[in-house]
Motif scaffolding. Structure first.
Motif, PDB file in Angstrom:
ATOM      1  N   GLY A   1      35.955  54.547  20.827  1.00 40.58           N
ATOM      2  CA  GLY A   1      34.959  55.182  19.963  1.00 40.58           C
ATOM      3  C   GLY A   1      34.431  54.203  18.921  1.00 40.58           C
ATOM      4  N   SER A   2      35.333  53.419  18.386  1.00 44.28           N
ATOM      5  CA  SER A   2      34.939  52.433  17.374  1.00 44.28           C
ATOM      6  C   SER A   2      34.012  51.380  17.989  1.00 44.28           C
ATOM      7  CB  SER A   2      36.192  51.768  16.807  1.00 44.28           C
ATOM      8  OG  SER A   2      35.842  50.747  15.917  1.00 44.28           O
ATOM      9  N   VAL A   3      34.318  50.976  19.210  1.00 41.39           N
ATOM     10  CA  VAL A   3      33.465  50.000  19.908  1.00 41.39           C
ATOM     11  C   VAL A   3      32.057  50.564  20.049  1.00 41.39           C
ATOM     12  CG1 VAL A   3      33.048  48.868  22.128  1.00 41.39           C
ATOM     13  CG2 VAL A   3      35.346  48.883  21.153  1.00 41.39           C
ATOM     14  N   LYS A   4      31.990  51.839  20.461  1.00 37.25           N
ATOM     15  CA  LYS A   4      30.696  52.478  20.674  1.00 37.25           C
ATOM     16  C   LYS A   4      29.884  52.524  19.369  1.00 37.25           C
ATOM     17  CE  LYS A   4      30.967  55.669  23.680  1.00 37.25           C
ATOM     18  NZ  LYS A   4      31.028  56.832  24.560  1.00 37.25           N
ATOM     19  N   VAL A   5      30.561  52.877  18.291  1.00 36.23           N
ATOM     20  CA  VAL A   5      29.872  52.968  16.998  1.00 36.23           C
ATOM     21  C   VAL A   5      29.351  51.603  16.553  1.00 36.23           C
ATOM     22  CG1 VAL A   5      30.245  53.386  14.525  1.00 36.23           C
ATOM     23  CG2 VAL A   5      31.095  55.029  16.213  1.00 36.23           C
ATOM     24  N   HIS A   6      30.182  50.590  16.667  1.00 38.77           N
ATOM     25  CA  HIS A   6      29.761  49.254  16.227  1.00 38.77           C
ATOM     26  C   HIS A   6      28.618  48.725  17.092  1.00 38.77           C
ATOM     27  CE1 HIS A   6      32.614  48.543  13.061  1.00 38.77           C
ATOM     28  NE2 HIS A   6      33.641  48.856  13.836  1.00 38.77           N
ATOM     29  N   ALA A   7      28.686  48.996  18.394  1.00 36.27           N
ATOM     30  CA  ALA A   7      27.605  48.535  19.278  1.00 36.27           C
ATOM     31  C   ALA A   7      26.292  49.206  18.909  1.00 36.27           C
ATOM     32  CB  ALA A   7      27.969  48.827  20.733  1.00 36.27           C
ATOM     33  N   SER A   8      26.352  50.510  18.707  1.00 34.32           N
ATOM     34  CA  SER A   8      25.144  51.262  18.388  1.00 34.32           C
ATOM     35  C   SER A   8      24.541  50.800  17.054  1.00 34.32           C
ATOM     36  CB  SER A   8      25.503  52.754  18.336  1.00 34.32           C
ATOM     37  OG  SER A   8      24.412  53.477  17.829  1.00 34.32           O
ATOM     38  N   ARG A   9      25.405  50.667  16.051  1.00 34.24           N
ATOM     39  CA  ARG A   9      24.908  50.243  14.739  1.00 34.24           C
ATOM     40  C   ARG A   9      24.388  48.804  14.779  1.00 34.24           C
ATOM     41  NH1 ARG A   9      29.671  52.854  10.945  1.00 34.24           N
ATOM     42  NH2 ARG A   9      28.964  55.028  11.141  1.00 34.24           N
ATOM     43  N   GLY A  10      25.044  47.987  15.563  1.00 33.74           N
ATOM     44  CA  GLY A  10      24.588  46.591  15.672  1.00 33.74           C
ATOM     45  C   GLY A  10      23.216  46.506  16.308  1.00 33.74           C
ATOM     46  N   LEU A  11      23.011  47.243  17.400  1.00 33.91           N
ATOM     47  CA  LEU A  11      21.709  47.230  18.072  1.00 33.91           C
ATOM     48  C   LEU A  11      20.620  47.771  17.147  1.00 33.91           C
ATOM     49  CD1 LEU A  11      22.670  48.426  21.676  1.00 33.91           C
ATOM     50  CD2 LEU A  11      21.917  46.135  20.996  1.00 33.91           C
ATOM     51  N   THR A  12      20.943  48.832  16.419  1.00 30.06           N
ATOM     52  CA  THR A  12      19.965  49.407  15.488  1.00 30.06           C
ATOM     53  C   THR A  12      19.586  48.390  14.410  1.00 30.06           C
ATOM     54  OG1 THR A  12      20.901  51.601  15.853  1.00 30.06           O
ATOM     55  CG2 THR A  12      19.558  51.309  13.869  1.00 30.06           C
ATOM     56  N   ALA A  13      20.594  47.705  13.891  1.00 32.13           N
ATOM     57  CA  ALA A  13      20.328  46.698  12.849  1.00 32.13           C
ATOM     58  C   ALA A  13      19.434  45.583  13.386  1.00 32.13           C
ATOM     59  CB  ALA A  13      21.648  46.124  12.335  1.00 32.13           C
ATOM     60  N   LEU A  14      19.699  45.167  14.628  1.00 36.18           N
ATOM     61  CA  LEU A  14      18.876  44.111  15.224  1.00 36.18           C
ATOM     62  C   LEU A  14      17.434  44.586  15.417  1.00 36.18           C
ATOM     63  CD1 LEU A  14      21.279  42.592  17.948  1.00 36.18           C
ATOM     64  CD2 LEU A  14      20.682  41.642  15.712  1.00 36.18           C
ATOM     65  N   ALA A  15      17.272  45.841  15.860  1.00 39.02           N
ATOM     66  CA  ALA A  15      15.926  46.386  16.062  1.00 39.02           C
ATOM     67  C   ALA A  15      15.165  46.428  14.739  1.00 39.02           C
ATOM     68  CB  ALA A  15      16.019  47.781  16.671  1.00 39.02           C
ATOM     69  N   HIS A  16      15.843  46.877  13.686  1.00 37.28           N
ATOM     70  CA  HIS A  16      15.192  46.928  12.372  1.00 37.28           C
ATOM     71  C   HIS A  16      14.786  45.545  11.909  1.00 37.28           C
ATOM     72  CE1 HIS A  16      17.150  51.060  11.307  1.00 37.28           C
ATOM     73  NE2 HIS A  16      16.042  51.178  12.030  1.00 37.28           N
ATOM     74  N   ARG A  17      15.662  44.584  12.149  1.00 38.04           N
ATOM     75  CA  ARG A  17      15.379  43.215  11.714  1.00 38.04           C
ATOM     76  C   ARG A  17      14.175  42.647  12.460  1.00 38.04           C
ATOM     77  NH1 ARG A  17      18.055  38.623   9.537  1.00 38.04           N
ATOM     78  NH2 ARG A  17      16.403  37.054   9.441  1.00 38.04           N
ATOM     79  N   LEU A  18      14.120  42.908  13.745  1.00 36.71           N
ATOM     80  CA  LEU A  18      12.989  42.405  14.525  1.00 36.71           C
ATOM     81  C   LEU A  18      11.681  43.054  14.084  1.00 36.71           C
ATOM     82  CD1 LEU A  18      14.206  42.007  18.231  1.00 36.71           C
ATOM     83  CD2 LEU A  18      13.850  40.262  16.504  1.00 36.71           C
ATOM     84  N   GLU A  19      11.747  44.372  13.845  1.00 30.83           N
ATOM     85  CA  GLU A  19      10.530  45.074  13.385  1.00 30.83           C
ATOM     86  C   GLU A  19      10.078  44.525  12.035  1.00 30.83           C
ATOM     87  OE1 GLU A  19       8.612  47.264  14.870  1.00 30.83           O
ATOM     88  OE2 GLU A  19       9.827  47.170  16.688  1.00 30.83           O
TER      89      GLU A  19
END
Lengths: 271, 189
Positions: free
Chosen positions: B168-186
């Protein structure tokens, strides 16, 4: 709008690009030599062996070697002293070669080198005999001084001769006077054939043996704070094409600044 | 310079690991593993620390640790897992001790800045570079999870085992990491 699939694709691409750049620049054979030398040292810790120490420190080194070698060894009431086999001829050549480097005795250093010796220094694009000579001068100006060196035969060299790994313990930049160091783990590899050095390369442990944090970082910060305007001259030593006057000036500057830094630390004006 | 993808090397370790070792041949076998997987592991480590020199040291430490324990490994095929875990943990320790200064010293002296720029030169693709910079802004755990997921193609269960956390922790970190990267790119557009 960037989709999750876009991000995942870009992420794979970025990770692969970056990793493969590192993979394509690493030298696996050299790193394997480093690993096997360390593994060899591990094995030596399990059986008595002499430590080749520099003049004046042989006794102290022997005491340390004895203490380490017998730690955890067989328990007897009167443990026999460690056996100290004579170093091999190639090991002696390697340690004498490094002693000449340490003393910045460049004529002796040259006398150890085979005519077509393959020399790799830590400097990008600057190796060969002249790179080694400048390295010796710079280390002397920088106050680098070997405390002891332990040379061990690794086996036959790839192109003949005998490959030797020498693990060094050293002070630098006035560390001894400041009560810091010495630091252990820099490894020099030399291949010896017919009493001559045919290959030379080094692997520094300065990033992981505490030297960076304890010595170089504070010195670097002090230099940046006090002599940033001389940075180009200080680093001119990295340039193979630097003229002799520039090289001499840079070496003198290193020597002077290291003295100044030591005085500043002693006076409580620098970390 | 060998232009071999890390993916070409993954199977070789399994082959070597499956071959096993006998007492007295530990050094030879670990050296074989080193030859086969050093580059791949340097690639992995380079994604978790900030320079190739540190990555090489992390990998050295991982192999030395394996060498010391190899004889007691019940299943040599676990060497791959052991090395991956050692690299991830070693990189984490290295980042904790991250140096605060720019200059890099070898044998006590500064080394040419050409080294750093040469390492960066290979990352030429603009978006790829942009994303790499964004990865540097992630939390340590997010970065580890994304590297293991998208570079090593590990499953959530494998990542959880390597990092010692729950799936579960892996899933949360992956999701938050991808979201952070998307925000940064935008934000960079």
């Amino acid at each position: 709008m960037t989709t999750t699939a876009d991000i995942e694709r870009l992420l794979r691409e970025a990770l692969t690009d970056h990793a493969e750049a590192a993979m394509n620049q690493t030298d696996t054979q050299h790193e394997l030599d480093v690993f096997e030398a360390a593994a060899e040292r591990d094995r030596h810790r399990e059986r008595p062996r002499s430590v080749l120490a520099l003049a004046g420190l042989a006794a102290a080194a022997a005491v340390i070697a004895g203490a380490v070698l017998w730690d955890g060894g067989p328990t007897t009431q009167e443990p026999a002293p460690p056996v100290s086999p004579e170093p091999t001829r190639a090991e002696s050549v390697a340690s004498d070669f490094l002693a000449a480097y340490d003393a910045d005795d460049r004529s002796t250093l040259r006398s150890f080198l085979a005519e077509d010796a393959d020399i790799v220094t830590t400097w990008a694009g600057y190796g060969g005999v002249e790179g080694l000579m400048r390295s010796s001068r710079w280390d002397a100006a920088f106050g680098r001084r070997m405390v002891s060196v332990d040379c061990v035969e690794l086996g036959p060299g790839a192109d003949g001769g005998t490959k030797i790994s020498c693990t060094e313990t050293s002070h630098a930049a006035g560390s001894e006077e400041l009560g810091r160091g010495p630091w252990t783990g820099d490894v020099t590899f030399v291949t010896v054939e017919a009493d001559l050095v045919t290959e030379y390369s080094i692997n520094s442990a300065s990033n992981r043996n505490g030297y960076q944090e304890e010595m170089y970082a504070p010195l670097d910060a002090w230099l940046t704070a006090n002599h940033a305007d001389q940075r180009d001259l200080l680093l001119a030593l990295l340039d193979p094409a630097a003229d002799p006057d520039t090289v001499r000036s840079a070496l003198e500057l290193w020597e002077r600044y290291i003295e100044e830094y030591g005085a500043a630390v002693q006076a409580g004006e620098a970390a | 310079v060998e232009n071999v993808s890390h993916l070409d090397e993954v199977d070789a370790l399994r082959d070597l690991g499956a071959r096993g070792v006998s007492d007295g041949h530990v050094q030879v076998s670990v050296s074989d593993l080193f030859r086969a997987h050093h580059r791949r592991l340097v690639g992995l480590a380079s994604l978790l620390v900030d320079d190739r020199g540190s990555a090489e040291e992390v990998v050295q430490d991982a192999f030395l640790s394996l060498h010391r324990k190899y004889g007691s490994l019940r299943d040599p095929s676990l060497a791959l897992t052991y090395l991956n875990r050692s690299v991830v943990n070693g990189a984490r320790d290295r980042l904790r001790r991250k140096q605060r200064f720019v200059g890099v010293a070898l044998r006590g002296r500064p080394v040419s800045e050409e080294l750093g720029s040469a390492e960066q030169a290979a990352v030429s693709h603009e978006q790829s570079e942009q994303l790499w910079l964004a990865i540097g802004g992630l939390s340590r755990r997010q970065r580890e999870v994304l590297v293991l997921r998208y570079y090593l193609d590990q499953t959530e269960a494998e990542i959880a085992e390597v990092l010692g956390v729950s799936k579960g922790s892996v899933k949360v970190h992956a999701s938050r990491g991808l979201t952070a990267l998307a925000h940064r790119l935008e934000a960079d557009r």
